[in-house]
Scaffold this motif. Structure first.
Motif, short mmCIF file in Angstrom:
data_model
loop_
_atom_site.label_atom_id
_atom_site.label_comp_id
_atom_site.label_asym_id
_atom_site.label_seq_id
_atom_site.Cartn_x
_atom_site.Cartn_y
_atom_site.Cartn_z
N SER A 288 13.12 17.95 -28.19
CA SER A 288 11.86 17.81 -28.92
C SER A 288 11.10 19.12 -29.14
CB SER A 288 10.95 16.81 -28.22
OG SER A 288 10.65 17.25 -26.91
N ARG B 105 2.59 13.82 -28.52
CA ARG B 105 3.66 14.74 -28.11
C ARG B 105 4.03 14.52 -26.64
NH1 ARG B 105 5.18 19.26 -31.24
NH2 ARG B 105 6.90 19.23 -29.76
N GLU C 58 11.67 11.49 -23.79
CA GLU C 58 12.85 12.34 -23.64
C GLU C 58 13.25 12.45 -22.17
OE1 GLU C 58 14.54 16.70 -25.03
OE2 GLU C 58 12.55 16.09 -25.66
#
Length: 168
Positions: A85, A123, A130
């Protein structure tokens, strides 16, 4: 005078201080806490020096990494990266951080350096995903908009708890 220093967060089977990404700071790093799945928090208690690169740490471990730089216990710069990411930066205790920014560079605002809290929450949620965690961006937003009460490092550890990587 409050605390100045870094907290380094990553996941590895080896101690983080043994990794190449943190080699420049290895002498000053000390373990702070460990959690399930190899998550570790290391402390570098200084405002001086170069801790290393969270991007390099994320690449080396194959897992998301996060740095928190605490400034006088008043605010925290949060830098994060994931191998997939990429990197993002925000801060905790925004009003205090605005005072530091205002004292340094004329014409630049907090938003010139850091993601807005709502963007940072999104984010951060993707960062946690992730890392194999499912988190609520709303809970992250609460931390990203909170006052230090009384120490900014407490906000940082609350953020780690909400990211579900290192519980309080």
């Amino acid at each position: 005078m409050g605390y100045w220093g870094y907290f380094v967060v990553g996941r590895s089977e080896r101690p983080l201080k043994e990794l190449e990404a943190l080699a420049g700071a290895a002498e000053g790093l000390s373990p702070r806490s460990e959690a399930a799945d190899g998550w570790q928090v290391w402390e570098y208690p200084s405002g001086d020096g170069d801790v290393g690169s969270m991007n390099a740490l994320a690449r080396e471990t194959g897992a998301p990494a996060l740095f928190g730089y605490v400034m006088d216990s008043a605010c925290v710069v949060v830098e994060a990266a994931g191998p997939e990411s990429g990197a993002w930066t925000t801060c905790l205790a925004r009003a205090a951080m605005a005072g530091y920014i205002g004292a340094g560079q004329e014409g630049l605002a907090l938003e010139d350096y850091f993601l807005e809290p709502s963007d940072a929450a999104e984010r951060a949620a993707a960062w946690a995903e992730e890392a194999g965690r499912a988190v609520d961006a709303g809970g992250l937003l609460d931390v990203l908009t909170a006052d230090p009460d009384p120490l900014a490092e407490n906000l940082f550890f609350r953020l780690l708890d909400r990211l579900t990587v290192v519980p309080l």
